[in-house]
Motif scaffolding. Structure first.
Motif, PDB file in Angstrom:
ATOM      1  N   ILE A  94       0.841  -1.205   0.000  1.00  0.00           N
ATOM      2  CA  ILE A  94       0.000   0.000   0.000  1.00  0.00           C
ATOM      3  C   ILE A  94       0.876   1.255   0.000  1.00  0.00           C
ATOM      4  CG2 ILE A  94      -1.611   1.353   1.410  1.00  0.00           C
ATOM      5  CD1 ILE A  94      -2.877  -1.373   2.248  1.00  0.00           C
ATOM      6  N   ARG A  95       1.917   1.266   0.835  1.00  0.00           N
ATOM      7  CA  ARG A  95       2.823   2.421   0.880  1.00  0.00           C
ATOM      8  C   ARG A  95       3.463   2.677  -0.478  1.00  0.00           C
ATOM      9  NH1 ARG A  95       7.433   3.779   0.146  1.00  0.00           N
ATOM     10  NH2 ARG A  95       8.165   1.671  -0.122  1.00  0.00           N
ATOM     11  N   SER A  96       3.942   1.613  -1.099  1.00  0.00           N
ATOM     12  CA  SER A  96       4.584   1.725  -2.402  1.00  0.00           C
ATOM     13  C   SER A  96       3.586   2.187  -3.472  1.00  0.00           C
ATOM     14  CB  SER A  96       5.187   0.367  -2.787  1.00  0.00           C
ATOM     15  OG  SER A  96       5.762   0.424  -4.049  1.00  0.00           O
ATOM     16  N   ALA A  97       2.362   1.660  -3.412  1.00  0.00           N
ATOM     17  CA  ALA A  97       1.334   2.042  -4.380  1.00  0.00           C
ATOM     18  C   ALA A  97       0.976   3.518  -4.242  1.00  0.00           C
ATOM     19  CB  ALA A  97       0.093   1.168  -4.198  1.00  0.00           C
ATOM     20  N   LYS A  98       0.856   3.989  -3.002  1.00  0.00           N
ATOM     21  CA  LYS A  98       0.540   5.415  -2.811  1.00  0.00           C
ATOM     22  C   LYS A  98       1.682   6.282  -3.324  1.00  0.00           C
ATOM     23  CE  LYS A  98      -0.758   9.127   0.203  1.00  0.00           C
ATOM     24  NZ  LYS A  98      -1.026   9.604   1.549  1.00  0.00           N
ATOM     25  N   GLU A  99       2.900   5.871  -3.048  1.00  0.00           N
ATOM     26  CA  GLU A  99       4.059   6.636  -3.515  1.00  0.00           C
ATOM     27  C   GLU A  99       4.062   6.723  -5.044  1.00  0.00           C
ATOM     28  OE1 GLU A  99       8.633   5.595  -3.349  1.00  0.00           O
ATOM     29  OE2 GLU A  99       7.863   6.093  -1.343  1.00  0.00           O
ATOM     30  N   THR A 100       3.766   5.621  -5.707  1.00  0.00           N
ATOM     31  CA  THR A 100       3.689   5.609  -7.171  1.00  0.00           C
ATOM     32  C   THR A 100       2.598   6.555  -7.645  1.00  0.00           C
ATOM     33  OG1 THR A 100       4.510   3.347  -7.290  1.00  0.00           O
ATOM     34  CG2 THR A 100       3.256   4.141  -9.192  1.00  0.00           C
ATOM     35  N   ARG A 101       1.427   6.493  -7.008  1.00  0.00           N
ATOM     36  CA  ARG A 101       0.318   7.374  -7.391  1.00  0.00           C
ATOM     37  C   ARG A 101       0.699   8.834  -7.209  1.00  0.00           C
ATOM     38  NH1 ARG A 101      -4.352   9.820  -4.823  1.00  0.00           N
ATOM     39  NH2 ARG A 101      -5.886  10.210  -6.460  1.00  0.00           N
ATOM     40  N   MET A 102       1.329   9.175  -6.096  1.00  0.00           N
ATOM     41  CA  MET A 102       1.712  10.557  -5.840  1.00  0.00           C
ATOM     42  C   MET A 102       2.737  11.047  -6.862  1.00  0.00           C
ATOM     43  SD  MET A 102      -0.408  11.140  -3.520  1.00  0.00           S
ATOM     44  CE  MET A 102      -0.047  12.853  -3.297  1.00  0.00           C
ATOM     45  N   ASP A 103       3.672  10.185  -7.247  1.00  0.00           N
ATOM     46  CA  ASP A 103       4.645  10.557  -8.275  1.00  0.00           C
ATOM     47  C   ASP A 103       3.954  10.870  -9.598  1.00  0.00           C
ATOM     48  OD1 ASP A 103       6.742  10.238  -6.499  1.00  0.00           O
ATOM     49  OD2 ASP A 103       7.353   8.275  -7.269  1.00  0.00           O
ATOM     50  N   VAL A 104       2.984  10.033  -9.974  1.00  0.00           N
ATOM     51  CA  VAL A 104       2.246  10.244 -11.227  1.00  0.00           C
ATOM     52  C   VAL A 104       1.473  11.553 -11.165  1.00  0.00           C
ATOM     53  CG1 VAL A 104       0.307   9.373 -12.619  1.00  0.00           C
ATOM     54  CG2 VAL A 104       2.100   7.811 -11.859  1.00  0.00           C
ATOM     55  N   LEU A 105       0.788  11.797 -10.061  1.00  0.00           N
ATOM     56  CA  LEU A 105       0.001  13.032  -9.930  1.00  0.00           C
ATOM     57  C   LEU A 105       0.900  14.266  -9.911  1.00  0.00           C
ATOM     58  CD1 LEU A 105      -2.710  11.974  -7.312  1.00  0.00           C
ATOM     59  CD2 LEU A 105      -2.966  12.211  -9.796  1.00  0.00           C
ATOM     60  N   GLU A 106       2.051  14.157  -9.279  1.00  0.00           N
ATOM     61  CA  GLU A 106       2.987  15.278  -9.240  1.00  0.00           C
ATOM     62  C   GLU A 106       3.506  15.616 -10.637  1.00  0.00           C
ATOM     63  OE1 GLU A 106       7.267  15.879  -7.223  1.00  0.00           O
ATOM     64  OE2 GLU A 106       5.683  15.281  -5.824  1.00  0.00           O
ATOM     65  N   LYS A 107       3.850  14.591 -11.414  1.00  0.00           N
ATOM     66  CA  LYS A 107       4.329  14.810 -12.787  1.00  0.00           C
ATOM     67  C   LYS A 107       3.233  15.424 -13.646  1.00  0.00           C
ATOM     68  CE  LYS A 107       7.804  11.203 -12.713  1.00  0.00           C
ATOM     69  NZ  LYS A 107       8.130   9.836 -13.037  1.00  0.00           N
ATOM     70  N   ARG A 108       2.006  14.917 -13.488  1.00  0.00           N
ATOM     71  CA  ARG A 108       0.888  15.450 -14.265  1.00  0.00           C
ATOM     72  C   ARG A 108       0.651  16.918 -13.923  1.00  0.00           C
ATOM     73  NH1 ARG A 108      -4.409  12.499 -13.210  1.00  0.00           N
ATOM     74  NH2 ARG A 108      -3.287  10.799 -14.193  1.00  0.00           N
ATOM     75  N   SER A 109       0.709  17.246 -12.649  1.00  0.00           N
ATOM     76  CA  SER A 109       0.508  18.621 -12.203  1.00  0.00           C
ATOM     77  C   SER A 109       1.599  19.542 -12.759  1.00  0.00           C
ATOM     78  CB  SER A 109       0.513  18.662 -10.682  1.00  0.00           C
ATOM     79  OG  SER A 109       0.344  19.970 -10.225  1.00  0.00           O
ATOM     80  N   ALA A 110       2.842  19.089 -12.729  1.00  0.00           N
ATOM     81  CA  ALA A 110       3.948  19.893 -13.257  1.00  0.00           C
ATOM     82  C   ALA A 110       3.772  20.143 -14.749  1.00  0.00           C
ATOM     83  CB  ALA A 110       5.278  19.192 -12.988  1.00  0.00           C
ATOM     84  N   GLU A 111       3.311  19.128 -15.489  1.00  0.00           N
ATOM     85  CA  GLU A 111       3.069  19.292 -16.922  1.00  0.00           C
ATOM     86  C   GLU A 111       1.947  20.289 -17.180  1.00  0.00           C
ATOM     87  OE1 GLU A 111       2.366  15.374 -18.503  1.00  0.00           O
ATOM     88  OE2 GLU A 111       4.405  14.719 -18.025  1.00  0.00           O
ATOM     89  N   GLU A 112       0.898  20.256 -16.357  1.00  0.00           N
ATOM     90  CA  GLU A 112      -0.210  21.198 -16.511  1.00  0.00           C
ATOM     91  C   GLU A 112       0.244  22.626 -16.243  1.00  0.00           C
ATOM     92  OE1 GLU A 112      -3.411  19.789 -14.044  1.00  0.00           O
ATOM     93  OE2 GLU A 112      -3.707  17.994 -15.286  1.00  0.00           O
ATOM     94  N   VAL A 113       1.056  22.822 -15.215  1.00  0.00           N
ATOM     95  CA  VAL A 113       1.581  24.153 -14.908  1.00  0.00           C
ATOM     96  C   VAL A 113       2.447  24.646 -16.066  1.00  0.00           C
ATOM     97  CG1 VAL A 113       3.178  25.428 -13.404  1.00  0.00           C
ATOM     98  CG2 VAL A 113       1.448  23.913 -12.405  1.00  0.00           C
ATOM     99  N   LYS A 114       3.286  23.782 -16.588  1.00  0.00           N
ATOM    100  CA  LYS A 114       4.151  24.142 -17.714  1.00  0.00           C
ATOM    101  C   LYS A 114       3.310  24.555 -18.926  1.00  0.00           C
ATOM    102  CE  LYS A 114       8.156  22.163 -20.073  1.00  0.00           C
ATOM    103  NZ  LYS A 114       8.967  20.948 -20.199  1.00  0.00           N
TER     104      LYS A 114
END
Length: 146
Positions: A118-138
């Protein structure tokens, strides 16, 4: 970077005793748990809830774990799904991974192993959301003339 907010987990299993006990054990470890007893219920409520990880039983009446996985990922591609099974086979493991499961664990599952998954899965999800957010800001910054 691990979020300080409690991880939100959806448990999907048709065995009432299992889901009650597992919910209690996860909640005592600081997780927020929503428990449902069938795949249809999980799919129906996933859009209205901000869930980090779904832990889904493979063998359930109605729609099984693989179909539940497919429908959950269709509605929420950023959701990470861990499949649990009491009857692990190579075929079902491959099907789980092909359809987007982040992990595939056998019952009875060791709680420490599940917590790490579960910890690893959440970390993966947060990484994906962070990258998506950075792309949207860009993209927004590129579209502005200032």
């Amino acid at each position: 970077m691990e979020s300080q907010l409690a991880t939100k987990v959806m448990l999907v299993d048709d065995e009432g005793e299992f889901i009650e006990l597992m919910s209690q054990r996860l909640e005592t470890r600081g997780l927020k748990v929503i428990a449902v007893t069938c795949g249809e219920e999980a799919v129906a409520m996933i859009e209205d809830r901000n869930i980090d990880v779904a832990v889904v039983d493979l063998a359930m009446p109605g729609i099984d774990g693989i179909e539940t996985l497919k429908q959950l990922k269709e509605k929420r591609p950023d959701l990470e799904v861990i499949l649990l099974t009491g009857n692990a086979t190579v075929k079902s493991g491959i099907a789980a991974m092909k359809n987007g499961a982040i992990d595939y664990l056998e019952k009875p599952v060791d709680l420490a192993v599940l917590m790490e998954a579960i910890r690893s899965a959440k970390e993966t999800r947060m990484d994906v959301l962070e990258k998506r957010s950075a792309e949207e800001v860009k993209h927004i910054l590129k579209s502005k003339s200032w």
